[in-house]
Enzyme design. Structure first.
Site, PDB file in Angstrom:
ATOM      1  CG  ASP A 273      23.996 -31.086 -21.141  1.00  0.00           C
ATOM      2  OD1 ASP A 273      25.008 -30.726 -22.353  1.00  0.00           O
ATOM      3  OD2 ASP A 273      23.087 -30.632 -21.197  1.00  0.00           O
ATOM      4  N   GLY A 347      43.527 -40.522 -13.456  1.00  0.00           N
ATOM      5  CA  GLY A 347      44.317 -40.977 -12.303  1.00  0.00           C
ATOM      6  C   GLY A 347      45.733 -41.697 -12.601  1.00  0.00           C
ATOM      7  CG  ASP A 420      38.397 -32.163 -20.087  1.00  0.00           C
ATOM      8  OD1 ASP A 420      37.980 -32.857 -21.091  1.00  0.00           O
ATOM      9  OD2 ASP A 420      38.999 -32.809 -19.060  1.00  0.00           O
ATOM     10  CG  ASN A 488      37.867 -34.194 -24.275  1.00  0.00           C
ATOM     11  OD1 ASN A 488      37.526 -35.095 -24.996  1.00  0.00           O
ATOM     12  ND2 ASN A 488      39.068 -34.780 -23.503  1.00  0.00           N
TER      13      ASN A 488
END
Ligand code: NAG
Ligand code: NAG
Ligand code: NAG
Length: 575
Positions: A273, A347, A420, A488
């Site tokens: 979450d 990565g 993000d 995102n």
């Protein structure tokens, strides 16, 4: 065991092709990497595959360097069986706008040109057409032919996976003429349409066959094409012309797996979450939420009809040298049975080799992933750093960033950037140099009555805030050569309240590469909502709702179909 020979100029993911051939039957794959290999093996070659990924010029230069142009051309002229794929098809034409001055094999005198982002089909709706053309499309027209062997089991009903920016467009009378003349002398063509541009999706003549799409990534429909080629058992073409194609690619549904090691050392798929993946109650309080095993889940979603699978290493920001990354094995296993595009993220950065202590550039790390079966790599934190440097350097491209290097070798389509962002309220436009969104609904103003916001980018799983906006990062990365954006939203992640439409619209309105909506999907109607927004988003990703079993991928597709949206649906999994 029948041998299948593949020309390998080390420019992309051949693992999937190899896997698809082994999946179809008892075949042994043998690679040909240079002229000596070709000469030695020449007599035993019965089925030659000529795959190409990435940049036209890079591919042709590799062929020249390895002295393979002449033997391949001769092989084709001898009427022996060859299947070209993607840039393998492109290199048969004379040249490409992508790499001026580089000559292809010129079997047909056509110059490949770039898709037009201001295509009228999109422009009249105020949109840019996404380029590259990434996604599932039909081949709407096949040269009618009495010989049923020409286009190897292709038909006008199935959808195939395309990923390319340049194409042999059928857009001038000269080319239309050239094609109809070629048809008279035995050439066969399959045509597709992207927006209002019609292009060559497949060609064949005699034993020679090539596709612009990737059959090894086109699910069962693609496997059937490869099988027909290998077995020389093409079905009769039933429908040579389908109903009028819309030129719009199908909506893509992507299943995403956040992968990490749990406290017991097992690799698990998890979902949090707002990026917190630890349980908050119950007997397992504080442990990493375990939603299943990555390879098994990925296979399940493929069988449910997922159009792509994405694996994200969500602990990749931790510093660790380049040693047996478990994700490589996940990919190897997944790619054996999954024949849709696979993306891996997390990565992909410069890493230290534990033995030599030398830095291994991100390009080499990406190569490891491609060699294990990945079709695209997704750059997260690295993309933010690159964007920051890009603005510091006044938008001058150094050529040395991971985005530029990977897209140069493997093509733009192989580089996804995943960001993000988190919403940040702004009181007045003078407070920031980031491009802001004006909030129209007063009930949505910030806590201090702020009327504007922008999306501030984070890294390290949301832990670190950067002084740069999502749109700014996307524009920088697009300019540097990224081919797709995975967008995102921390504010929506894990909320099951639907995608962040405000953020998606801001970004998609300003970039011409595809944008994948991510974060917040909780039910099928959320997918419909983002596609209906009409800002050109045609791919959306789900995670938790699939892992928890709330819905299947097929449920989403069924719903979209019921709403009149075009999706790929493959019911019959038998090849
Ligand atoms: C041929 O194509 C038409 C139009 O797309 C479709 O309705 C029909 O079912 C197809 N026929 C076969 C035999 O697949
Ligand atoms: C994720 O990245 C970290 C840091 O590079 C690495 O230690 C870990 O093994 C990776 N996980 C997987 C599943 O590859
Ligand atoms: C982004 O798109 C909006 C709406 O089309 C436009 O007003 C704005 O100027 C664009 N920004 C950039 C940086 O291109």
């Amino acid at each position: 065991m029948t041998k299948v020979h593949i020309i390998d100029v080390e420019s992309g993911n051949l693992r999937s092709l190899n896997n698809s051939i082994e999946y179809i039957g008892d075949y042994e794959v043998v690679y040909i990497r240079n002229r000596d290999d070709f000469s030695t093996l020449d007599k035993e070659i019965t089925h030659l595959i000529f795959p190409g990924v990435g940049n036209f010029g890079h591919f042709v230069r590799e062929l020249i360097k390895r002295d393979l142009m002449e033997p391949v051309k001769r092989y084709v002229n001898e009427g022996r069986k060859l299947m070209g794929i993607c840039v393998g098809l492109q290199s048969l034409f004379s040249e490409s706008e992508e790499s001026e001055g580089i000559c292809g094999m010129s079997l047909l005198d056509v110059k490949l040109t770039k898709f037009d982002t201001s295509d009228p089909t999109f422009k009249t709706r105020g949109l840019l057409k996404s380029v590259p053309h990434i996604g599932w499309n039909t081949v709407h027209s096949l040269t009618p032919s009495k010989s049923d062997r020409c286009l190897y089991g292709m038909n006008t009903q199935d959808k195939y996976y395309f990923v390319h920016s340049y194409a042999a467009k059928v857009d001038t009378p000269r080319i239309q003429n050239l094609i109809s003349k070629a048809e008279d002398s035995g050439w066969r063509f399959g045509l597709s349409k992207y927006g209002s541009e019609t292009f060559v999706a497949a060609i064949s003549k005699g034993s020679f066959f090539a596709t612009q799409f990737h059959p090894e990534k086109s699910g069962v429909a693609g496997l059937r094409v490869i099988k027909a080629f290998l077995e020389d058992s093409a079905d009769e073409i039933i429908n040579t012309t389908s109903s009028t194609p819309s030129g719009l690619p199908s909506r893509r549904i992507i299943a995403c797996l956040d992968v990490r090691t749990n406290d017991q050392g097992d690799l698990v798929v998890t979902k949090g979450d707002q990026y917190d993946v630890r349980e908050k109650s119950g007997s397992s309080d504080g442990s990493v939420r375990n939603l299943g095993k990555p390879v098994e889940l990925a296979l399940k979603y493929y069988e449910q009809g997922a159009d792509e699978i994405t694996f994200l290493n969500i602990t990749s920001f931790r510093d660790s040298p380049l040693t047996d990354l478990p994700m490589l094995e996940v990919l190897r296993q997944a790619a054996k049975n999954i024949f849709v595009p696979l993306t891996v993220g997390g990565g992909i950065k410069d890493m230290k080799d534990p033995v030599s202590q030398e830095m291994v550039p991100a390009l080499k790390v990406a190569e490891l992933y491609f060699a294990s079966g990945a079709d695209k790599v997704s750059l997260g934190s690295e993309a933010v750093t690159i964007a920051e440097q890009y603005y510091q350097a006044d938008k001058i491209k150094s050529g040395s960033t991971a985005i530029e290097q990977i897209s140069h070798c493997f093509g733009n389509q192989a580089v996804v950037i995943s960001i993000d962002p988190k919403r940040k309220f702004v009181g007045s436009l003078t407070e920031t140099s980031m491009q802001c969104i004006e909030i129209s609904d007063p009930s949505k103003f910030g806590p201090n009555g702020e009327k504007y916001c922008y999306y501030q980018v984070t890294s390290q799983g949301g832990r670190k805030l950067h002084e740069i906006g999502a749109l700014e990062v996307c524009l920088a990365c697009e300019d540097l050569g990224a081919g797709e954006i995975l967008l995102n939203s921390i504010d929506h992640d894990g909320s099951n309240k639907g995608f962040n439409l405000e953020l998606l619209r801001q970004v998609k309105e300003n970039v011409s590469i595809p944008v994948i909506a991510s974060s917040g999907a909780g039910c099928p109607s959320h997918f419909a909502e983002v596609f209906e927004m009409d800002c050109g988003i045609d791919a959306a990703l789900g995670a938790g709702m699939f892992h928890r079993g709330d819905y299947k991928v097929a449920d989403v597709k069924k719903y979209l179909l019921s709403q009149g949206m075009d999706v790929r649906s493959e019911m019959d999994m038998s090849i």
